[in-house]
Design an enzyme around this catalytic site. Sequence first.
Site, PDB file in Angstrom:
ATOM      1  N   PRO A 294     -87.212  22.914   1.327  1.00  0.00           N
ATOM      2  CA  PRO A 294     -86.771  21.523   1.141  1.00  0.00           C
ATOM      3  C   PRO A 294     -87.926  20.611   0.763  1.00  0.00           C
ATOM      4  CG  PRO A 294     -85.899  22.446   3.193  1.00  0.00           C
ATOM      5  CD  PRO A 294     -86.911  23.418   2.680  1.00  0.00           C
TER       6      PRO A 294
ATOM      7  N   VAL B 283     -89.377  20.064  -2.230  1.00  0.00           N
ATOM      8  CA  VAL B 283     -90.328  20.399  -3.293  1.00  0.00           C
ATOM      9  C   VAL B 283     -89.869  19.895  -4.656  1.00  0.00           C
ATOM     10  CG1 VAL B 283     -91.215  22.417  -2.076  1.00  0.00           C
ATOM     11  CG2 VAL B 283     -89.290  22.679  -3.632  1.00  0.00           C
ATOM     12  N   GLY B 284     -88.689  19.244  -4.724  1.00  0.00           N
ATOM     13  CA  GLY B 284     -88.280  18.596  -5.973  1.00  0.00           C
ATOM     14  C   GLY B 284     -87.251  19.346  -6.783  1.00  0.00           C
ATOM     15  N   LYS B 285     -86.435  20.181  -6.158  1.00  0.00           N
ATOM     16  CA  LYS B 285     -85.444  20.965  -6.923  1.00  0.00           C
ATOM     17  C   LYS B 285     -84.389  20.048  -7.561  1.00  0.00           C
ATOM     18  CE  LYS B 285     -84.324  23.443  -3.348  1.00  0.00           C
ATOM     19  NZ  LYS B 285     -85.276  22.899  -2.372  1.00  0.00           N
TER      20      LYS B 285
ATOM     21  N   SER C 152     -93.517  41.694   7.998  1.00  0.00           N
ATOM     22  CA  SER C 152     -94.872  41.397   7.516  1.00  0.00           C
ATOM     23  C   SER C 152     -95.872  41.165   8.642  1.00  0.00           C
ATOM     24  CB  SER C 152     -94.847  40.159   6.606  1.00  0.00           C
ATOM     25  OG  SER C 152     -94.428  39.018   7.321  1.00  0.00           O
TER      26      SER C 152
ATOM     27  N   LYS D  69     -97.975  31.389   2.423  1.00  0.00           N
ATOM     28  CA  LYS D  69     -98.771  31.905   3.527  1.00  0.00           C
ATOM     29  C   LYS D  69    -100.239  31.502   3.390  1.00  0.00           C
ATOM     30  CE  LYS D  69     -95.753  35.831   4.567  1.00  0.00           C
ATOM     31  NZ  LYS D  69     -95.612  37.304   4.658  1.00  0.00           N
TER      32      LYS D  69
END
Length: 823
Positions: free
Chosen positions: A371, A373-375, A693, A736
């Site tokens: 959320p 980031v400008g989509k 991971s 990360k």
Amino acid sequence: MADSGKKSNKNKPEKDSEWQEELPLIPLRNIVVFPQMIVPLFIGRSQSVKALEDIMAKEKMLVFASQKREEEEDPKPKDISKIGTLAEIVQMMPLPDGTTKILVEGICRVRIDDYKQETPYFRVEISRIDDPEEISLEAEALVRSIIKQFEEYVKLNRRIPPETLMSIINVDNPGRLADLVASYLSLRVDEKQEILEAIKVEKRLKKLSEIMEKEIGVLGVEKELQGRVRKQIEKVQKEYYLKEKLRAIQDELGEEDEFGNPELTEYNKKIREAKLPAEVKEKAAKELDRLNHMPAMGSEASVIRTYLDWLIELPWKKKTKSKLDISEVEKILNEDHFGLDKVKERILEYFAVLKLTGKMGGTILCLVGPPGVGKTSVARSIARSMGRKFTRVALGGVRDEAEIRGHRRTYVGSLPGRIMQSINKAATNNPVFLLDEVDKMGSDFRGDPSAALLEVLDPEMNKEFSDHYLEVPFDLSDVFFITTANTREPIPKPLQDRMEIIRMSGYSEEEKLGIAKGYLVPRELEKHGLKENQVEFEESALISMLQEYTKEAGVRNLEREIAKVLRKIATKIVKEEAAKKTIVSKDDLPDYLGAPKFRVGLAEEKDQVGAAMGLAWTEVGGDTIPIEVTIMPGRGNLTLTGQMGDVMQESAKAAMSFVRSRAKTLGLEENFYRKKDDHIHVPEGAVPKDGPSAGITIATALASALTKIPVRRDVAMTGEITLRGKVLPIGGLKEKLLAARRAGIKHVIIPKENKKDLDEIKKDIPTDVDVTFVKEADEVLKLALIRGTKGMSRDEKQDKDQGNKMKFFRRFYDGPDSQSLSA
């Protein structure tokens, strides 16, 4: 005249106005008997029938009083009104069903003074109440008013014959007139009982006048409503008659059958002018013909009108002319967004193909990222750069397939689905169409909306998209569809197959700072009515805000914090407490935003035994994930806590098996695990965690706890581990690495197979983070564990720590088994 049932010698009335005697009483339900009123009654209760049998052999006089509650089958004295009516039985007739019909005539009001007998029927002591013979001026005036009101009431209520009015006018006794008028009115039992209990004539007349005024008003409204309905029905019948007559005349003259209704003529005109496709035009004409042959006020007619409105209003052939200037598109995208080079590159490729072919490329873009980031704003910029209309549908929480494809017209209140509604709202058949939060859709017994989207997003199928409501195909091939999602996994595979996934990673601190300076601050200044010469943010303040007051992949919370500062400054300006220009520095932030919410640099202050720092990817970006291991005497039990998911638990078990396989290399006893219990914990236990991971991180923490060798505090790692010690690749590398930077980590260990991913994002990651690639878990232990400290006291370890690190780094960089890349 007495006002209560109690006797009093002092106020004893004249003998000719109040008599006392003992008579039977019959309680009544749903009726009140007035003096001078002749009324038939049906007696069915055994007590009342017994009373009738006894009095018919004697005086034929008895008392009637209404019950306070009609549902009471066996009333007691307390359930019966104190004021009743003395009546004479005129006629009695037994009926076959066991009840008795009687005809009674009311004589006068009575007050029930006492109950002398309750079984087998009531016998009461009563006082007769007669109306006074003298008529006051007030009573005479009220009589005239009531006669006028009753005359109006008779005009409005056709159930009362007109000759009743003459009988009322001829009554010269005001009290009797009030009783007679009340007996003709359609009143409730309690209202009639109030009039019966009004002993004073003037009070009785006033009460009656109030009730009649209300009843006249109700009848007036009822008559008005009936008139409206009658006129409407007459209008419809007249129109139908004239329409049929006109049709007959046209048939006789051999003329073409035209619509006789102006509304239908207007619909026909709109259909001709709308330039509908042939199939749609035929469907509209058929529905219009159906409408012409049914009543205008029918429910089906309303459904057809709504359907025709939708067919006519949809932009079947209306297009917006697209701009195809690549330079202009690139300029607008750069104006609206900082960074996002890969997204911009793909959009420019699309425009290049569109300019060369003149056709849509058939590709559906899916922007996936955390959320903020400008989509959504990217989709708006695409629409602006193309010069097209923009429309958006939020799919979060949608669980009904009909939301996409509409309801069939058989359902009450049915409408087209959200796709066609948005196309109609855009008023063009080639808008930029954003399907927001496509990963948040669900499914239940009403269907799967993601399956309905398959037809919408498939270039081979959406040329003839069929909405359940419209039942005619609509061409969606010119629509530029863009979808957004936070994560890719919840999106069904068939739907992913129809889209090109473009990852939008979180922003680095440098990118956030650039966005704040170039976009957020100017926009928030405008929103808050401030100018650049009134407020200035120092760079140190913005850096502190994004480090200490926000923790996110995007910039949404950063924008909120900037807005919070500007609101406080605006308040000071309005109160005339602010300086001519306010400069916001880092030291001013606690006054505006309070104490910092996050600590910069989450790395441990000292090297720890049994604690290693991992890196995780979440829906809101990257994050650090510390792993803690404690070894205790026991029987070889392994305890896993911290809301670890199934995959993460399996990874922990695999890490434990790997460490056991390396017992000799680590200097451990061969059967060490039988005498010790291992507890692996991931802090922030309320937050669910999952994924493979963290494998090498868990293995490193286990090895450290078992060997008592500390783990370097400035190293973080991520990678899946196998039983043979292989390190497998991971996802979310950029997020990360940014999380490691935020936590103050200087060295990051990642799988060697992720080197290709690092090459793609090399320019986006911070330069002060060293990245090391590994293929084997043994390499991780060699890099992360500090050698030469086993068996030393704590103070001795701290003294030798710096020297050991230098030796370690020399082996680390020069060793043949590992590679290092300064990113």
